[in-house]
Design an enzyme around this catalytic site. Structure first.
Site, PDB file in Angstrom:
ATOM      1  CB  THR A 281      -0.910   0.001   1.237  1.00 56.52           C
ATOM      2  OG1 THR A 281      -1.819  -1.089   1.143  1.00 56.52           O
ATOM      3  CG2 THR A 281      -1.696   1.292   1.350  1.00 56.52           C
TER       4      THR A 281
ATOM      5  N   GLY B 155       2.945  -3.102   8.503  1.00 59.05           N
ATOM      6  CA  GLY B 155       3.158  -3.681   9.819  1.00 59.05           C
ATOM      7  C   GLY B 155       4.561  -4.235   9.974  1.00 59.05           C
TER       8      GLY B 155
ATOM      9  CD  GLU C 290      -3.223  -8.947   3.755  1.00 58.79           C
ATOM     10  OE1 GLU C 290      -3.238  -9.076   2.521  1.00 58.79           O
ATOM     11  OE2 GLU C 290      -2.194  -9.026   4.434  1.00 58.79           O
TER      12      GLU C 290
END
Length: 699
Positions: free
Chosen positions: A158, A197, A451
């Site tokens: 992203t 993350g 996701e």
């Protein structure tokens, strides 16, 4: 289903919940082994025992500062990897067995410590899976490091300005044949990778998706392994800017970060090259004839992550309904009968059953669906990695993607809504941190976005169904559905000719009736969605505009019911393996799941003339209430069969011993400062305030 050994499952402690447990018509341990594979359940139990005995995994009674939570989560992941539950020997197991085992371990971790699970899933599992499916032997040393616990990664896909529209991502990786290196650049802040993350503080490698350029030509998004931090100092390498994104509204232990590159070089070999490669001389070579399929193959690895999210949602849903049902069986308020002095457990009230029991049925259906579908999915991936041409599996991969694209939104949204309903069903006590609904809600909330944003992801499922409809209706071909999730469309004429003729509530309380309704509903809505899109195109709209303007009430609903149908279909297939009283209860759960969902779609049955009298709606509503009442005496034992141990659920309201008020009392008193004066008391004292404890002075 033959009786199996259940001795390894611990007995439940005696207590107030026995009043309902004794009413059960089945053995809850036998049912647990319908919901769980015995050997995989033993793996979970082993892990939970490790976590419970490890002081680093002791849960805090108070909310901690975010930086402390990131530190503790990182340490917990470090300890978890030292348990050696994941061993290098596992890497040599057959793909399906290995991956099922890995998913089971992460499933057990996710339901207990979701922050640690996300760090592990992104930094270890997804990284290993991608290296296995997209990498080759030249990446074996990186894969070994992941297995040995010496490398932690992140998934950098992203960007600030683009998430769902992956084709428009702007991070570049340009091949320099003079040095045989790729040069990575971030053109501006909008192209910075974000929401990554593990990136903010801890990982040393990034699985980076960037636009590949060679010989001044762009070949689309490709995956690269990119070293980003010195593993000794954890400082970023020159040419790499890394930052932490700061406070979030949940999953506070995850160090989400952003990253930018400036003329940063990596070896040519760091391109994951199973689907495409660049020669030392800069020539681009692909096993695909169409560049778009390369992106599809690369991003298909995200399906594994989405399946994991579905699994996680199923388990969070189980925890939520377990807490709420046990609480409802213990909490007594008012009297059902005016002449009865004894207060009534709130589980006896119809409104409470209607609020909770459909979510219990969804928990049961989803648990079976995700287990069965995961086995199917892993078999397909195993075949694709062994095949010389992945294109041979295009049809089945497309259907898998459609199933995942409808099921991930369905399961995450259902779990989100269930957690809130369960919280409210536990009244004020449900608002306690120790009730755990807040923590579950914090873990569930981001799943509807990451996701694949649910609303965007779902469109891929409806688009696939529309393509199958076009084959059937206009090309006179069979739908391309190797897994059989929409083969019934070829009988569309007979299906659309069906009408409801029932007269009593039992007419709607059968699995076959629900199956018939779903076939009609999907066929009708796919037809109407297609017709609306064609009508919009005929007025001059382009196909993209037509798709966009047929989502509300049509394509988005199609995605939802397709997801519901698949969950129901997989559940019914597994139900055939059971017998006796357990089969009866499981069938009741499937029926409640079906009728409660169909009742919400009632308007479409009237719109399409399947139903023409009020009886259809009235009987569905009565069917929901009848199914709820039929499950009442078994529902505590059902959640016992679904639920993990107390340590995992970690709720003062949902303990197996049923000692609700004793547990609440202990929790109140365990608050470190429950009985103390606040340190800041002097700041709020009002000078001259009257002391009403002292007697009033007489004149």
């Amino acid at each position: 289903m033959a009786s199996v050994d259940v001795n390894f499952i611990s007995n439940l402690p005696p207590g107030p919940l026995d009043a309902y447990r004794k009413r059960a018509t089945f053995d809850w341990k036998q049912m647990k082994l319908f919901f769980e594979d015995a050997e995989l359940l033993k793996v979970k139990m082993q892990l939970w025992q490790c976590l419970e005995n490890d002081p680093i995994f002791e849960r805090s009674l108070v909310v901690q500062p975010t930086e402390d939570m990131k530190r503790i989560t990182a340490l917990q992941l470090h300890n978890f990897r030292r348990y050696k539950i994941l061993t290098p020997k596992m890497a040599k197991l057959p793909y399906k067995k290995k991956t099922r085992l890995l998913m089971t371990i992460n499933e057990a971790l996710a339901v207990t410590f979701p922050d640690v699970s996300v760090k592990h899933a992104l930094g270890v599992d997804l990284f290993k899976n991608t290296l296995t499916t997209l990498g080759t032997e030249r990446h074996q040393h990186i894969l070994d490091a992941a297995w040995n616990g010496t490398a932690l990664s992140c998934l950098a896909l992203t960007e600030v300005a683009h998430g769902s529209n992956t084709k428009k991502m702007r991070t570049t990786s340009t091949y320099d044949k003079n040095t045989q290196e790729f040069v990575i650049n971030t053109p501006d802040f909008q192209a910075a990778k974000c929401w990554v993350g593990n990136l903010g503080k801890s990982c040393t490698l990034a699985l980076l998706f960037a636009q590949l350029y060679t010989n001044e030509q762009c070949y689309g998004l490709h995956a690269f392994v990119v070293p980003i931090r010195d593993p000794v100092t954890l400082l970023p390498y020159p040419g790499v800017t890394i930052g932490d994104m700061g406070e979030k509204i949940g999953l506070h232990g995850i160090d989400n970060g952003f990253i930018m590159f400036k003329d940063y070089r990596i070896p040519r070999e760091n391109l994951l090259n199973r689907t495409a490669d660049v020669t030392p001389e800069g020539e681009y070579k692909s096993s695909f004839s169409e560049p778009g399929k390369i992106l599809a193959a690369a991003l298909e690895n995200l399906s594994a992550g989405r399946v994991g999210i579905m699994q996680e949602s199923s388990n969070n849903l189980i925890c939520a309904v377990t807490i709420a049902v046990r609480y409802a069986a213990l909490r007594k308020q008012f009297n059902c009968k005016p002449d009865d002095d004894n207060e009534t457990p709130i589980i006896e009230y119809q409104l409470h059953q209607w609020r909770l029991f459909p979510y219990v049925s969804a928990a049961a259906v989803f648990k079976i669906f995700i287990s069965a579908f995961t086995n199917e999915y892993l078999s397909i991936v195993e075949r694709s990695t062994a095949a010389t041409k992945i294109e041979d599996f295009t049809a089945v991969v497309s259907e898998v993607h459609a199933i995942v694209s409808s099921s991930k939104p369905l399961m995450t949204w259902t779990c989100r809504d269930a957690v809130q309903e369960c919280r409210e069903a536990c009244g004020g006590h449900g608002f306690l941190k120790s009730a755990r609904f807040g923590d579950i809600r914090g873990a569930v909330d981001p799943t509807v976005t990451y996701e694949g944003d649910n609303n965007v992801l779902g469109q891929q499922a409806s688009n696939w169904l529309l393509r199958q409809w076009e084959k059937v209706r206009h090309s006179e071909e069979d739908p391309c559905s190797p897994l059989g999730t929409c083969t019934f469309l070829k009988g569309y004429e007979e299906i659309l000719g069906r009408t409801f003729v029932g007269t009593v509530v039992q007419d709607v309380l059968s699995l076959s009736f629900i199956h018939t309704c779903y076939e009609w509903l999907i066929t009708y809505i796919v037809q109407e969605t297609y017709n609306k899109q064609q009508s919009l195109v005929s007025t001059g709209k382009c196909r993209t505009e037509a798709r966009n303007e047929s989502q509300v009430y049509w394509a988005s609903v199609l995605t939802r019911i397709y997801g519901e149908y698949n969950a129901f279909k997989f559940y019914c297939s597994q139900l055939a393996t059971t017998q006796g009283s357990m089969h009866t209860v499981l069938e009741q759960l499937g029926i409640l799941y079906g009728v409660s969902n169909l009742e919400k779609h009632c308007s479409y049955f009237y719109q399409g003339r399947f139903a023409r009298t009020p009886e259809f709606s009235l009987l569905l509503k009565e069917g929901v209430l009848r199914a709820c009442a039929g499950l009442k005496d078994n529902v505590v034992a059902i959640v016992d069969a679904l639920a993990p141990p107390d340590y995992v659920i970690n709720s003062v309201l949902g303990k197996t011993d049923g000692k609700l008020y004793e547990n609440l009392q202990a929790t109140f008193l365990q608050n470190p400062k429950a009985l103390t004066r606040p340190e800041w008391w002097q700041e709020i004292v009002v000078p001259g305030a009257p002391d009403f404890k002292k007697p009033k002075c007489k004149l």
